[in-house]
Write an enzyme that holds these catalytic residues in place. Structure first.
Site, mmCIF file in Angstrom:
data_model
loop_
_atom_site.group_PDB
_atom_site.id
_atom_site.type_symbol
_atom_site.label_atom_id
_atom_site.label_comp_id
_atom_site.label_asym_id
_atom_site.label_seq_id
_atom_site.Cartn_x
_atom_site.Cartn_y
_atom_site.Cartn_z
ATOM 1 C CG HIS A 134 -2.299 -0.673 0.720
ATOM 2 N ND1 HIS A 134 -2.329 -1.664 -0.228
ATOM 3 C CD2 HIS A 134 -3.587 -0.464 1.067
ATOM 4 C CE1 HIS A 134 -3.579 -2.044 -0.434
ATOM 5 N NE2 HIS A 134 -4.369 -1.315 0.341
ATOM 6 C CG ASP A 141 -7.205 8.260 8.902
ATOM 7 O OD1 ASP A 141 -7.262 8.414 10.135
ATOM 8 O OD2 ASP A 141 -6.958 9.189 8.106
ATOM 9 C CD GLU A 143 -7.749 11.947 10.854
ATOM 10 O OE1 GLU A 143 -8.225 12.199 9.733
ATOM 11 O OE2 GLU A 143 -7.126 10.886 11.108
HETATM 12 P P1 FAD Z 1 4.157 -1.860 2.201
HETATM 13 O O1 FAD Z 1 3.708 -0.764 1.322
HETATM 14 O O2 FAD Z 1 4.051 -3.210 1.660
HETATM 15 O O3 FAD Z 1 5.644 -1.592 2.697
HETATM 16 C C1 FAD Z 1 6.055 -0.317 3.111
HETATM 17 C C2 FAD Z 1 7.564 -0.303 3.384
HETATM 18 O O4 FAD Z 1 7.834 -1.063 4.535
HETATM 19 C C3 FAD Z 1 8.400 -0.919 2.268
HETATM 20 O O5 FAD Z 1 9.650 -0.275 2.226
HETATM 21 C C4 FAD Z 1 8.556 -2.344 2.712
HETATM 22 O O6 FAD Z 1 9.730 -2.939 2.177
HETATM 23 C C5 FAD Z 1 8.623 -2.196 4.213
HETATM 24 N N1 FAD Z 1 8.028 -3.309 4.932
HETATM 25 C C6 FAD Z 1 6.882 -3.970 4.697
HETATM 26 N N2 FAD Z 1 6.677 -4.905 5.620
HETATM 27 C C7 FAD Z 1 7.720 -4.834 6.461
HETATM 28 C C8 FAD Z 1 8.099 -5.535 7.636
HETATM 29 N N3 FAD Z 1 7.353 -6.506 8.135
HETATM 30 N N4 FAD Z 1 9.243 -5.181 8.242
HETATM 31 C C9 FAD Z 1 10.028 -4.185 7.773
HETATM 32 N N5 FAD Z 1 9.729 -3.500 6.668
HETATM 33 C C10 FAD Z 1 8.581 -3.817 6.029
HETATM 34 N N6 FAD Z 1 -0.514 5.633 6.906
HETATM 35 C C11 FAD Z 1 -0.684 6.225 8.096
HETATM 36 O O7 FAD Z 1 0.272 6.418 8.840
HETATM 37 N N7 FAD Z 1 -1.926 6.624 8.504
HETATM 38 C C12 FAD Z 1 -3.038 6.408 7.746
HETATM 39 O O8 FAD Z 1 -4.133 6.760 8.158
HETATM 40 C C13 FAD Z 1 -2.876 5.766 6.494
HETATM 41 N N8 FAD Z 1 -3.942 5.508 5.717
HETATM 42 C C14 FAD Z 1 -3.762 4.876 4.524
HETATM 43 C C15 FAD Z 1 -4.879 4.583 3.741
HETATM 44 C C16 FAD Z 1 -4.739 3.928 2.547
HETATM 45 C C17 FAD Z 1 -5.946 3.619 1.717
HETATM 46 C C18 FAD Z 1 -3.438 3.574 2.080
HETATM 47 C C19 FAD Z 1 -3.253 2.909 0.777
HETATM 48 C C20 FAD Z 1 -2.324 3.863 2.843
HETATM 49 C C21 FAD Z 1 -2.484 4.517 4.072
HETATM 50 N N9 FAD Z 1 -1.378 4.815 4.879
HETATM 51 C C22 FAD Z 1 -1.571 5.414 6.096
HETATM 52 C C23 FAD Z 1 -0.013 4.545 4.411
HETATM 53 C C24 FAD Z 1 0.544 3.268 4.966
HETATM 54 O O9 FAD Z 1 0.946 3.440 6.296
HETATM 55 C C25 FAD Z 1 1.747 2.857 4.139
HETATM 56 O O10 FAD Z 1 1.329 2.585 2.848
HETATM 57 C C26 FAD Z 1 2.512 1.714 4.738
HETATM 58 O O11 FAD Z 1 3.564 1.434 3.879
HETATM 59 C C27 FAD Z 1 1.725 0.473 5.071
HETATM 60 O O12 FAD Z 1 1.388 -0.266 3.971
HETATM 61 P P2 FAD Z 1 1.786 -1.817 3.809
HETATM 62 O O13 FAD Z 1 1.535 -2.571 5.046
HETATM 63 O O14 FAD Z 1 1.067 -2.229 2.583
HETATM 64 O O15 FAD Z 1 3.358 -1.752 3.579
#
Ligand code: FAD
Length: 522
Positions: free
Chosen positions: A102, A169, A280
Site C-alpha cells: 500500500h 485511518d 482530524e
Molecule cells: P508496504 O507498502 O508493503 O511496505 C512499506 C515499506 O515497509 C516498504 O519499504 C517495505 O519494504 C517495508 N516493509 C513492509 N513490511 C515490512 C516488515 N514486516 N518489516 C520491515 N519493513 C517492512 N498511513 C498512516 O500512517 N496513517 C493512515 O491513516 C494511512 N492511511 C492509509 C490509507 C490507505 C488507503 C493507504 C493505501 C495507505 C495509508 N497509509 C496510512 C499509508 C501506509 O501506512 C503505508 O502505505 C505503509 O507502507 C503500510 O502499507 P503496507 O503494510 O502495505 O506496507
C-alpha cells in the site's frame, strides 16, 4: 520412434519437474545466484509472471519495478534463510518485505532481487500469529506478526475487551508496514504514533540474524527500525500494549470558512490531554466533496446545506473530533454533557455542527466501507499520486494561502480527500528514525488524490508544485511515505538524524540488502 502412449507416467512427471527446475535455474541465474535453488526455501520461491506482476505493483500504480523472484514464506525461518543467503553471497541481492503493497511510489519493490510476500505468513495456521497475553511489566498486550493486518489485530484483541490505542485511518495495512513509517491518525496528538506504542520487536537484520529488541535490549536496533523505512530489518513480530476498549464513540464534525479559526480550535483541542480521543480535519471544495471514501458521514440534507455554504465560501474546513464512551472509563450518561463542554468555546460557523454515535469498531474501520464501494465501481485500483507532508505550525497559514487556496483550489484538479490536522511533537520519540518538523506543534497534510482517468501525471506535477512552493518560501516540510530522487534529498530530509541513520544501516544491513525501493542507499 518413441510412442508417447507407451511412456511411463512417473517418467513424465520427472521430466516435467526437471524441465521446470531447469527453466527456474535459467531465470534465476540471470539475476540471482543459482545456489538459491538448493536452499530449503526453493519451492516457496515463485518466478511466474503472476507473482512477479503482483510484486511489481503497489497502491500508487505509478511505479513498476520487477523483482527476479518472490518468496512466499511459511515461517520466519524462511525469511532468515533468504536474507542470510543474500548477505553471505558474493553477489548480494536486494530483499524487500512487502506488506499489502500500500505504498505509493514503489517502496516495497526491488529491482531484480527478491520480494518477500509477508502476508503469506498468515496463511499457514501452524502458529497463532496474533496472541493476547499479559506481560509482567506492561500488563495486557498483543504479539502480532509483522504481516498481520491491523484490522485482524483489532478483531483478536476486542474479544478480550482490549485494543491498541494508536491507529491509522485505514486498517487493512500491515503491522510491519506502518511501523516502518510511523502510523498516524487522529489519535496521534494524544497517544503518539503507532511507533511510540511498541514494547518489543522481532527483527531479521540485513545479516540474516533474528534479533529481539526493545528499549532495554538491542535498543539501537529497536529505535532504528521504528520509522526506519524497512532499512534495518524485517519486522516479524511486534508486542503492542493494550488498553480497555470503549464500546462507542461520539463523532462530531464542525465547519469553518476561516482557516485561522479552524486551526486555532484544532490546536486548543489537542492541547487537552484528557479531552478528546481523536482530532482530524479536512478541506471541502468543488472536487473534494463532504463525503468521500474516507467516510460517508453527512446525510443528504447535510450535504445540500454544505453545498450552499460552498457557493459562498470557496473552501470549507471540516474539524472532526471523537470522544470515546461506553464502559467504566468512558461514561454513557455524561457523554453529551462532556462533549458539549469540550466544544462550547469553538468558533465554527453558526449551527454547523453535526454529531453521530457509532460503535468503536465501526468508527475505527470507517474507511473500509468507502473502499468496498470504490472497488465495486472499479475505482479503487487506479493511480494514486499522493503527497503526505508534515508542516510546522509557524507556517501553516502560509501553507493554506500558498497551497490550498492558490494551487489546489485555483487549479481545480484535486480528486480526493485533503487532510489537515495538528500533532504534538512531545508524543513522538526522537530516538526513532521517523522524521518530523522541529516545532512543538506540526500539521499533517494528506493530499490523497485518485486519478480516475489515468492522468496521474497532472496531479503528480501539482504535488511537485506544492513542494516547490514550500522550498521557495522556506517552509520546512518533511515528507511522509514518500521517496526521493537523490541521496542529497534524503540527507536533507533526515537532517541531524542522517549520520545516526547511516551508522545504524552499516551495523544492521552493511550490504544494503533491505528495502532498496526506498532509494536511500541504492
Ligand atoms: P508496504 O507498502 O508493503 O511496505 C512499506 C515499506 O515497509 C516498504 O519499504 C517495505 O519494504 C517495508 N516493509 C513492509 N513490511 C515490512 C516488515 N514486516 N518489516 C520491515 N519493513 C517492512 N498511513 C498512516 O500512517 N496513517 C493512515 O491513516 C494511512 N492511511 C492509509 C490509507 C490507505 C488507503 C493507504 C493505501 C495507505 C495509508 N497509509 C496510512 C499509508 C501506509 O501506512 C503505508 O502505505 C505503509 O507502507 C503500510 O502499507 P503496507 O503494510 O502495505 O506496507
Amino acid at each position: 520412434m518413441v510412442n508417447n502412449s507407451s511412456l511411463n507416467p512417473s517418467f513424465l512427471i520427472i521430466l516435467f519437474i526437471l524441465s521446470h527446475l531447469m527453466s527456474m535455474a535459467q531465470k534465476i541465474s540471470n539475476f540471482l545466484p543459482r545456489e538459491l535453488l538448493s536452499l530449503d526455501i526453493a519451492n516457496r520461491l515463485r518466478l511466474d509472471a503472476n507473482a512477479i506482476e503482483l510484486a511489481s505493483r503497489d497502491f500508487g500504480k505509478i511505479v513498476r519495478i520487477k523483482p527476479a523472484a518472490v518468496l512466499y514464506p511459511i515461517s520466519v525461518e524462511d525469511i532468515v534463510e533468504l536474507v542470510r543467503f543474500s548477505y553471505e553471497s558474493e553477489t548480494p541481492f536486494g530483499v524487500a518485505g512487502r506488506g499489502r503493497g500500500h505504498s505509493v511510489k514503489g517502496q516495497a519493490m526491488v529491482h531484480q532481487g527478491v520480494v518477500v510476500e509477508m502476508t503469506s505468513l498468515m496463511h499457514f495456521g501452524n502458529e497463532n500469529r496474533v496472541r493476547v497475553l499479559k506481560d509482567p511489566d506492561f500488563g495486557f498486550c498483543v504479539d502480532a506478526g509483522g504481516e498481520q493486518l491491523w484490522v485482524d489485530v483489532l478483531k483478536a484483541t476486542i474479544q478480550y475487551g482490549f485494543a491498541p490505542i494508536s491507529w491509522t485511518d485505514y486498517l487493512y495495512l500491515t503491522v510491519g508496514g506502518t511501523l516502518s513509517n510511523a502510523g498516524i491518525s487522529g489519535q496521534t496528538f494524544r497517544y503518539g504514533p503507532q511507533i511510540n506504542n511498541v514494547i518489543e520487536l522481532d527483527v531479521i537484520t540485513g545479516k540474516g540474524e533474528l534479533v529481539t529488541c526493545s528499549k532495554e535490549k538491542h535498543s539501537k536496533l529497536f529505535y532504528a527500525v521504528l520509522g526506519g523505512l524497512g532499512q534495518f530489518g524485517i519486522i516479524t513480530r511486534a508486542r503492542i500494549p493494550l488498553y480497555k476498549a470503549p464500546k462507542k464513540v461520539k463523532w462530531v464534525r464542525m465547519l469553518y470558512h476561516d482557516f485561522s479559526a479552524f486551526t486555532r480550535d484544532q490546536e486548543q483541542l489537542i492541547s487537552m490531554n484528557d479531552g478528546l480521543n481523536y482530532v482530524e480535519g479536512s478541506l471541502i471544495m468543488d472536487n473534494s466533496p463532504p463525503n468521500n471514501w474516507r467516510s460517508s458521514f453527512f446525510s443528504l440534507n447535510d450535504q445540500s446545506r454544505i453545498n450552499s455554504l460552498l457557493a459562498h465560501h470557496k473552501i470549507l474546513y471540516c474539524l472532526e473530533a471523537v470522544k470515546y464512551y461506553g464502559d467504566d472509563h468512558y461514561s454513557t450518561n455524561t457523554i453529551n454533557e462532556e462533549v458539549h463542554v469540550l466544544l462550547e468555546d469553538l468558533s465554527f460557523i453558526d449551527g454547523c455542527i453535526f454529531k453521530k454515535d457509532a460503535s468503536y469498531i465501526d468508527f475505527l474501520n470507517r474507511v473500509r466501507i468507502g473502499e468496498l464501494k470504490l472497488q465495486a465501481q472499479g475505482l479503487w485500483d487506479v493511480p494514486h499520486p499522493w503527497l503526505n507532508l508534515f508542516v510546522p505550525k509557524s507556517r501553516i497559514m502560509d501553507f493554506n494561502e500558498g497551497v490550498f487556496v492558490n494551487i489546489i483550489h485555483k487549479q481545480r484538479k484535486a480528486t480526493g480527500p485533503l487532510l489537515v490536522y495538528p500533532m504534538n511533537r512531545n508524543k513522538w520519540d526522537d530516538r526513532m528514525s521517523a522524521v518530523i518538523p522541529n516545532e512543538e506543534i506540526f500539521y499533517t497534510i494528506g493530499l490523497l488524490h485518485s486519478s480516475e482517468d489515468d492522468d496521474w501525471e497532472t496531479l503528480d506535477n501539482q504535488n511537485k508544485e506544492v513542494l516547490d512552493f514550500c522550498k521557495k518560501t522556506g517552509i520546512e516540510v518533511k515528507e511522509y511515505i514518500s521517496t526521493k530522487s537523490s541521496k542529497e534529498e534524503w540527507i536533507r530530509h533526515f537532517g541531524s538524524k542522517w549520520e545516526a541513520f547511516v551508522e545504524r544501516k552499516i551495523q544492521s544491513d552493511p550490504k544494503m540488502i533491505l528495502s532498496p525501493g526506498q532509494k536511500i542507499f541504492n
